[in-house]
Design a protein around this motif. Structure first.
Motif, mmCIF file in Angstrom:
data_model
loop_
_atom_site.group_PDB
_atom_site.id
_atom_site.type_symbol
_atom_site.label_atom_id
_atom_site.label_comp_id
_atom_site.label_asym_id
_atom_site.label_seq_id
_atom_site.Cartn_x
_atom_site.Cartn_y
_atom_site.Cartn_z
ATOM 1 N N LYS A 1 0.825 -1.205 0.000
ATOM 2 C CA LYS A 1 0.000 0.000 0.000
ATOM 3 C C LYS A 1 0.862 1.258 0.000
ATOM 4 N N GLU A 2 1.986 1.221 0.698
ATOM 5 C CA GLU A 2 2.894 2.371 0.686
ATOM 6 C C GLU A 2 3.484 2.590 -0.702
ATOM 7 N N TYR A 3 3.812 1.497 -1.392
ATOM 8 C CA TYR A 3 4.333 1.620 -2.751
ATOM 9 C C TYR A 3 3.316 2.316 -3.653
ATOM 10 N N VAL A 4 2.062 1.908 -3.568
ATOM 11 C CA VAL A 4 1.010 2.527 -4.383
ATOM 12 C C VAL A 4 0.883 4.006 -4.056
ATOM 13 N N ALA A 5 0.854 4.339 -2.751
ATOM 14 C CA ALA A 5 0.635 5.727 -2.334
ATOM 15 C C ALA A 5 1.782 6.646 -2.730
ATOM 16 N N ALA A 6 2.974 6.096 -2.913
ATOM 17 C CA ALA A 6 4.148 6.921 -3.220
ATOM 18 C C ALA A 6 4.329 7.190 -4.708
ATOM 19 N N GLN A 7 3.508 6.611 -5.566
ATOM 20 C CA GLN A 7 3.731 6.718 -7.008
ATOM 21 C C GLN A 7 3.364 8.091 -7.570
ATOM 22 N N ASP A 8 4.009 8.418 -8.683
ATOM 23 C CA ASP A 8 3.693 9.614 -9.459
ATOM 24 C C ASP A 8 2.406 9.336 -10.238
ATOM 25 N N PRO A 9 1.321 10.072 -9.988
ATOM 26 C CA PRO A 9 0.055 9.793 -10.679
ATOM 27 C C PRO A 9 0.160 9.843 -12.195
ATOM 28 N N ASP A 10 1.100 10.627 -12.722
ATOM 29 C CA ASP A 10 1.235 10.753 -14.169
ATOM 30 C C ASP A 10 2.135 9.692 -14.794
ATOM 31 N N ASP A 11 2.888 9.002 -13.956
ATOM 32 C CA ASP A 11 3.791 7.972 -14.481
ATOM 33 C C ASP A 11 4.044 6.916 -13.402
ATOM 34 N N PRO A 12 2.988 6.207 -12.984
ATOM 35 C CA PRO A 12 3.132 5.293 -11.844
ATOM 36 C C PRO A 12 3.818 3.999 -12.221
ATOM 37 N N GLY A 13 4.382 3.359 -11.184
ATOM 38 C CA GLY A 13 4.940 2.032 -11.358
ATOM 39 C C GLY A 13 3.855 0.973 -11.240
ATOM 40 N N VAL A 14 4.291 -0.299 -11.323
ATOM 41 C CA VAL A 14 3.376 -1.439 -11.311
ATOM 42 C C VAL A 14 3.650 -2.277 -10.063
ATOM 43 N N LEU A 15 2.584 -2.644 -9.367
ATOM 44 C CA LEU A 15 2.702 -3.499 -8.190
ATOM 45 C C LEU A 15 2.551 -4.957 -8.594
ATOM 46 N N VAL A 16 3.549 -5.776 -8.250
ATOM 47 C CA VAL A 16 3.466 -7.231 -8.393
ATOM 48 C C VAL A 16 3.286 -7.793 -6.995
ATOM 49 N N LEU A 17 2.184 -8.499 -6.778
ATOM 50 C CA LEU A 17 1.759 -8.833 -5.415
ATOM 51 C C LEU A 17 1.411 -10.310 -5.277
ATOM 52 N N SER A 18 1.887 -10.915 -4.202
ATOM 53 C CA SER A 18 1.560 -12.306 -3.896
ATOM 54 C C SER A 18 0.080 -12.469 -3.578
ATOM 55 N N ARG A 19 -0.502 -13.526 -4.073
ATOM 56 C CA ARG A 19 -1.894 -13.829 -3.767
ATOM 57 C C ARG A 19 -2.079 -14.199 -2.296
ATOM 58 N N PHE A 20 -0.986 -14.499 -1.593
ATOM 59 C CA PHE A 20 -1.062 -14.926 -0.199
ATOM 60 C C PHE A 20 -0.854 -13.778 0.786
ATOM 61 N N ALA A 21 -0.766 -12.554 0.298
ATOM 62 C CA ALA A 21 -0.782 -11.372 1.162
ATOM 63 C C ALA A 21 -2.229 -10.955 1.369
ATOM 64 N N GLY A 22 -2.558 -10.548 2.604
ATOM 65 C CA GLY A 22 -3.913 -10.068 2.844
ATOM 66 C C GLY A 22 -4.280 -8.925 1.925
ATOM 67 N N ALA A 23 -3.304 -8.115 1.536
ATOM 68 C CA ALA A 23 -3.552 -6.965 0.664
ATOM 69 C C ALA A 23 -4.085 -7.371 -0.696
ATOM 70 N N ALA A 24 -3.864 -8.620 -1.116
ATOM 71 C CA ALA A 24 -4.334 -9.054 -2.428
ATOM 72 C C ALA A 24 -5.853 -9.062 -2.511
ATOM 73 N N ASP A 25 -6.537 -9.161 -1.366
ATOM 74 C CA ASP A 25 -7.998 -9.107 -1.367
ATOM 75 C C ASP A 25 -8.512 -7.737 -1.773
ATOM 76 N N GLN A 26 -7.713 -6.708 -1.532
ATOM 77 C CA GLN A 26 -8.126 -5.341 -1.826
ATOM 78 C C GLN A 26 -7.487 -4.795 -3.093
ATOM 79 N N LEU A 27 -6.215 -5.110 -3.299
ATOM 80 C CA LEU A 27 -5.446 -4.499 -4.403
ATOM 81 C C LEU A 27 -5.490 -5.405 -5.631
ATOM 82 N N LYS A 28 -6.672 -5.564 -6.189
ATOM 83 C CA LYS A 28 -6.882 -6.534 -7.255
ATOM 84 C C LYS A 28 -6.326 -6.078 -8.602
ATOM 85 N N GLU A 29 -6.009 -4.789 -8.746
ATOM 86 C CA GLU A 29 -5.435 -4.308 -10.008
ATOM 87 C C GLU A 29 -3.927 -4.471 -10.067
ATOM 88 N N ALA A 30 -3.333 -5.008 -8.993
ATOM 89 C CA ALA A 30 -1.928 -5.399 -9.060
ATOM 90 C C ALA A 30 -1.799 -6.633 -9.950
#
Length: 466
Positions: free
Chosen positions: A372-401
């Motif tokens: 979530k910190e990685y997402v929040a720190a991105q440049d809105p005009d040129d953001p990076g891409v989150l690659v996320l494990s399905r076994f992190a609780g965050a995967a339930d929310q961050l489905k566009e990773a």
């Protein structure tokens, strides 16, 4: 409501601002104590020749801190032992690493009893008591034995294991029964809540009364999923700070003509670091034309160095990083930069913003706030891409990773290739959805939802007999 009493294994005093090394969770809990007033109680981190139960009280930036020293046997048996050699590996799906020693269990019970006896005089009749994490599961039982009838809440920050794993723990029934002395128990995700319910149903013959209540051991327990977040606005502020911008400039200079892939994790076997290195190695094998276009930075500060499993993973990662660099490096480039030290939150924010890919691949994680910190720190005009494990609780929310199975080097390799090739339009589209979730599901809303649910319990349900 009365005051809020927060209890955790360790107390992190609210020193400095959000730009310092203090974590977002500690900042949120400190803010809750300022809002509701109250006390933050826990272990000082120090040991004494003998346990005295003497409280050290201080007030720091509007927060009252109460700490107690433990003796060396307490630290070895309760903290290094039962908490981190027994519960931690088991709850993170590593029963092969779990150590079952009678002295560990005795130390765990003893420290929870000592915590309760030391805390009891601080609790006033109208107070709410909020207990945090796996170190303190039996604390409510010990407080009830001392006559505490206040609403008691417990939040588990780590995963709750599947039923088949939980029953491998000696005296598992007693540990789960201790949770029913709380009034409210919260989990990070619906999946972990369902795993808890499965245990209660299959092992205890407990029953689900309604969407939010379970009955077992003659008690009624309110349960819920309370996914924790971050302070997205604070992260945006930190990312714009001078230190973050300097760090960004340094990383940008070191990755000229290359794309940065970053991982930031405590050095722990649950974080999937070995699997991540193997996935990156597979990416280098599969994509020879892209090798010199990337740099993988893994920041992994050591932790729990007294525990053998942590010493062993450090050695294996040293070997893996050396092997990858030995096989693929050139005179002016190493593909892996592996760093064993801690960095401030504002420095990490600059690193996140400079990275084209955030690689977050735990084998099992309660939530994972780095994602979530990685997402929040991105440049809105040129953001990076989150690659996320399905076994992190965050995967339930961050489905566009880009969601991966961290046990598959091929999936990690393919996700890295896809992330690095993703055009700007798709990156922005995905990031906006991710950021909307991070911005709306904050650590403050998590805190207020839990405290509000606990405050609504009157009289406390755990003291109601069947």
């Amino acid at each position: 409501m009365g005051r809020l009493i927060i209890v955790s294994n360790r107390v992190t005093p609210p020193v400095g601002s959000g730009e310092e090394s203090m974590g977002g969770l500690a900042l949120a809990l400190a803010a809750a104590l300022r809002e509701y007033s109250g006390v933050w109680f826990g272990w000082s981190g120090r040991t004494a020749p003998a346990f005295t139960g003497q409280l050290a009280m201080q007030r720091i930036q509007g927060v009252t801190i109460a700490t107690v020293d433990l003796e060396e046997a307490d630290r070895d048996e309760y903290y290094n032992g039962y908490a981190n050699k027994t519960l931690w590996p088991l709850f993170h799906y590593r029963p092969d690493l779990a150590a079952y020693d009678r002295s560990f269990g005795e130390g765990y019970e003893r420290v929870n009893r000592r915590f309760a006896e030391t805390l009891r005089p601080l609790i006033e009749p109208d107070d709410l008591v909020w207990v945090h994490d796996y170190h303190l599961i039996p604390l409510a039982r010990e407080l009830r034995r001392l006559g505490v009838k206040n609403p008691l809440g417990f939040f588990l920050h780590i995963p709750w294991p599947a039923y088949q794993l939980m029953v491998t723990l000696p005296r598992h029934r007693e540990l789960v029964q201790a949770l029913f002395d709380y009034d409210l128990v919260g989990f990070q995700t619906e999946g972990y809540l369902q795993a808890f319910e499965e245990y209660v149903k299959n092992e205890i013959d407990g029953v689900r009364l309604d969407e939010a209540h379970i009955k077992a051991f003659g008690r009624i327990l309110k349960v819920g999923a309370f996914p924790i977040g971050i302070d997205a606005a604070d992260m945006a502020r930190i990312t714009a700070s001078s230190r973050a911008l300097r760090t960004y400039d340094v990383m940008a200079a070191h990755t000229v003509f290359r794309k940065l892939i970053v991982g930031v994790d405590r050095l722990d076997y649950s974080k999937g670091l070995e699997e991540r290195f193997l996935g990156f190695e597979r990416f280098l094998v599969d994509n020879p034309a892209l090798r010199r276009e990337v740099l993988f930075l893994q920041i992994a500060p050591p932790s729990r160095e007294a525990v053998q499993a942590y010493q062993e993973i450090r050695g294996r990662l040293d070997s893996l990083s050396g092997r990858i660099n030995g096989a693929f490096a050139d005179i002016d480039w190493n593909p892996v930069r592996y760093v064993n030290k801690s960095y401030r939150r504002d420095e990490l924010a600059g690193v996140y913003r400079a990275a084209r890919v955030g690689l977050v691949t735990p084998l099992r994680d309660g939530m994972n706030l780095v994602a979530k910190e990685y997402v929040a720190a991105q440049d809105p005009d040129d953001p990076g891409v989150l690659v996320l494990s399905r076994f992190a609780g965050a995967a339930d929310q961050l489905k566009e990773a880009l969601i991966v199975n961290p046990n598959s080097p091929e999936e990690i390799s393919e996700a890295l290739r896809r992330a690095l090739a993703m055009d700007r339009e798709e990156r922005i589209k995905r990031w906006r959805v991710l950021f909307d979730n991070v911005r709306s599901q904050t650590v403050a809303s998590w805190r207020d939802r839990f405290v509000g649910a606990l405050a609504d319990l009157s009289p406390p349900r755990a003291v109601l007999a069947s």
